[in-house]
Scaffold this active site. Sequence first.
Site, short mmCIF file in Angstrom:
data_model
loop_
_atom_site.label_atom_id
_atom_site.label_comp_id
_atom_site.label_asym_id
_atom_site.label_seq_id
_atom_site.Cartn_x
_atom_site.Cartn_y
_atom_site.Cartn_z
N SER A 1 0.94 -1.33 0.04
CA SER A 1 -0.01 -0.09 -0.09
C SER A 1 1.03 1.07 0.01
CB SER A 1 -1.08 -0.13 1.26
OG SER A 1 -2.00 0.95 1.21
N HIS B 1 -2.49 -1.10 -4.63
CA HIS B 1 -4.02 -1.24 -4.69
C HIS B 1 -4.58 0.12 -4.60
CE1 HIS B 1 -4.42 -1.71 0.11
NE2 HIS B 1 -3.87 -0.70 -0.23
#
Length: 195
Positions: free
Chosen positions: A97, A122
């Site tokens: 992330s 993501h």
Amino acid sequence: MLVPTVIEQTARGERAYDIYSRLLKDRIIMLSGEINDQMANSIIAQLLFLDAQDNTKDISLYINSPGGVITSGLAIMDTMNFIKSDVSTIAIGMAASMASILLTSGTKGKRFALPNSTVLIHQPLGGAQGQQTDIQIAANEILKSRKKLNQILHETTGQPLDKILKDTERDNYLSAEEAKDYGLIDEILVNQKKD
């Protein structure tokens, strides 16, 4: 958390350091755990200190993190870009992330991963509660963050924006080799031993 102590012999005798202070002497910063404001302030202070000490030498940022708060991560990234020292980023374990954004934001040519590292990209995660207008404001902010993070990935990897948009639609786990092929890192480090 138990922090190991290192004893160092000097001309004046012995000196004890916590392991992170000793690593800092060698221009190594450890970013481990969730990225939040407290961690960001600590990492930023270390980056600024090392840059003020000698801005001609590289700083090594070792990353093992599940990610965290976007604004905290972007503050670290902005500082990495602001200082004169090159920042070498090294993924150890997991760079997920927001941590993957920091990994790929290292100085070009100096972004690395160890062979068994995993990188996760993501779209931003978020949630909101309250009145409908407050939820709409939060949703709009997440969309702005997504656009900003995708632009960073585009600039650091060279991948087309539409590919990044598709690739970050869901959790996208990459091995060290896949992260290299994607352009998130430049090399995979196998060992430091000199031939």
